[in-house]
Design an enzyme around this catalytic site. Structure first.
Site, PDB file in Angstrom:
ATOM      1  CG  ASN A   7      -1.771   1.195   1.377  1.00  0.00           C
ATOM      2  OD1 ASN A   7      -1.907   1.958   0.423  1.00  0.00           O
ATOM      3  ND2 ASN A   7      -2.362   1.390   2.546  1.00  0.00           N
ATOM      4  CD1 TRP A   8       3.897   0.994  -2.687  1.00  0.00           C
ATOM      5  CD2 TRP A   8       3.835   2.005  -4.680  1.00  0.00           C
ATOM      6  NE1 TRP A   8       4.669   0.258  -3.553  1.00  0.00           N
ATOM      7  CE2 TRP A   8       4.654   0.865  -4.779  1.00  0.00           C
ATOM      8  CE3 TRP A   8       3.652   2.798  -5.818  1.00  0.00           C
ATOM      9  CZ2 TRP A   8       5.291   0.493  -5.966  1.00  0.00           C
ATOM     10  CZ3 TRP A   8       4.275   2.436  -7.010  1.00  0.00           C
ATOM     11  CH2 TRP A   8       5.090   1.294  -7.071  1.00  0.00           C
ATOM     12  CE  LYS A   9      -0.333   3.492   4.662  1.00  0.00           C
ATOM     13  NZ  LYS A   9      -0.317   3.666   6.098  1.00  0.00           N
ATOM     14  CG  HIS A  94      -6.062   2.126   4.868  1.00  0.00           C
ATOM     15  ND1 HIS A  94      -5.676   3.140   5.720  1.00  0.00           N
ATOM     16  CD2 HIS A  94      -5.039   1.243   4.858  1.00  0.00           C
ATOM     17  CE1 HIS A  94      -4.472   2.877   6.191  1.00  0.00           C
ATOM     18  NE2 HIS A  94      -4.056   1.725   5.683  1.00  0.00           N
ATOM     19  CD  GLU A  96      -3.137   5.839   6.433  1.00  0.00           C
ATOM     20  OE1 GLU A  96      -3.009   5.860   5.192  1.00  0.00           O
ATOM     21  OE2 GLU A  96      -2.263   5.379   7.204  1.00  0.00           O
ATOM     22  CD  GLU A 163      -3.795  -1.977   7.584  1.00  0.00           C
ATOM     23  OE1 GLU A 163      -2.673  -2.248   7.175  1.00  0.00           O
ATOM     24  OE2 GLU A 163      -4.400  -0.932   7.281  1.00  0.00           O
ATOM     25  N   GLY A 173      -0.641   6.303  13.852  1.00  0.00           N
ATOM     26  CA  GLY A 173       0.002   5.128  14.436  1.00  0.00           C
ATOM     27  C   GLY A 173       1.239   5.470  15.248  1.00  0.00           C
ATOM     28  CB  SER A 204       4.729  -1.148  12.351  1.00  0.00           C
ATOM     29  OG  SER A 204       4.297   0.189  12.520  1.00  0.00           O
TER      30      SER A 204
HETATM   31  P1  PGA Z   1       2.473   0.607   7.694  1.00  0.00           P
HETATM   32  O1  PGA Z   1       1.027   0.835   7.021  1.00  0.00           O
HETATM   33  O2  PGA Z   1       2.992  -0.696   7.191  1.00  0.00           O
HETATM   34  O3  PGA Z   1       3.264   1.791   7.230  1.00  0.00           O
HETATM   35  O4  PGA Z   1       2.249   0.601   9.166  1.00  0.00           O
HETATM   36  C1  PGA Z   1       0.112  -0.200   6.900  1.00  0.00           C
HETATM   37  C2  PGA Z   1      -1.152   0.379   6.327  1.00  0.00           C
HETATM   38  O5  PGA Z   1      -1.620   1.423   6.823  1.00  0.00           O
HETATM   39  O6  PGA Z   1      -1.705  -0.156   5.346  1.00  0.00           O
END
Ligand code: PGA
Length: 244
Positions: A7-9, A94, A96, A163, A173, A204
């Protein structure tokens, strides 16, 4: 088969960086037993056209989808439009995105839009900005997220990513992963309430802790944010799950 999702966001910022990242991951997959692990790359939507031509071993995913099918919805991207570009998977719900609006009913509509276009949804569930949230609280929230999110959704197999919000590496987080035992307990719980489900853990996951998560057989893979932007690190995670 294990599943590892990148997930590159909202990263990277340039098309060239996106190309390099995708190519490096793809090259790394040459040395991985791809019968054991499926890798899904979810770039920002604008980079999907560029990335799709660079990957073959890895599958293409999107980070979000509209609840609507077409029409006057400024800024939205439909499931059909994603499918046009070779997208096979879509992350839905997600944390976010949940923070930007959209309750479980909206997420349910996104799941249905995805399934109608034969995209495979990855439903994210999770809860809490504190590590101290009780297991009962966590189970109550994710039960609601799953029941409403998947209501009326028919598909032979569904993927759910657990998550915990506090465990995500950035944003709200803390950057500290949940323990593999905690992730395994919740995966077991999800498997009791949903039939034929694959459960991923996210929050993480990195090259150092991946093997411990992979050792919990009930966990079917990982949803990876930050570490998916560092190909060597991401490939360590893939290999850890391929070696179980
Ligand atoms: P992270 O993100 O691996 O940077 O904690 C996971 C996610 O939010 O999909």
């Amino acid at each position: 088969m294990k599943i590892i999702v990148a997930n590159w966001k909202m990263n990277p910022q340039t098309i060239e960086e996106a190309r390099q990242l995708a190519s490096q991951i793809e090259r790394g997959l040459l040395g991985v037993d791809r019968n054991k692990v499926e890798t899904i790359i979810c770039p920002p939507a604008v980079f999907i056209p560029a990335v799709r031509h660079l990957i073959d071993f890895a599958k293409l995913g999107a980070q979000n989808v509209s609840r609507e099918s077409a029409g006057a919805f400024t800024g939205e991207i439909s499931a059909r439009q994603l499918a046009e570009f070779g997208v096979e998977y879509v992350i839905v719900g997600h944390s976010e995105r949940r923070r930007m609006g959209g309750d479980d009913k909206v997420i349910n509509r996104k799941i249905k839009q995805s399934l109608a276009e034969k995209l495979k949804p990855i439903l994210c569930v999770g809860f809490g900005t504190k590590k101290s949230d009780s297991h009962t609280q966590i189970k109550n929230v994710i039960t609601r997220q799953i029941k409403i999110g998947l209501a009326g959704a028919k598909q032979s197999r569904i993927t759910i990513a657990y998550e915990p919000v506090w465990a995500i590496s950035q944003g709200l987080g803390t950057g500290k992963a949940a323990t593999p035992a905690h992730a395994a307990e919740i995966a077991k719980f999800i498997k009791l309430i949903v039939n034929r489900v694959l459960v991923l853990y996210g929050g993480s996951v990195d090259g150092k802790n991946a093997a411990e998560f992979a050792a919990e057989k009930i966990i079917d893979g990982a949803l990876v944010g930050g570490a998916s932007l560092v190909p060597l690190e991401f490939l360590k995670i893939i290999r850890a799950f391929a070696n179980t």
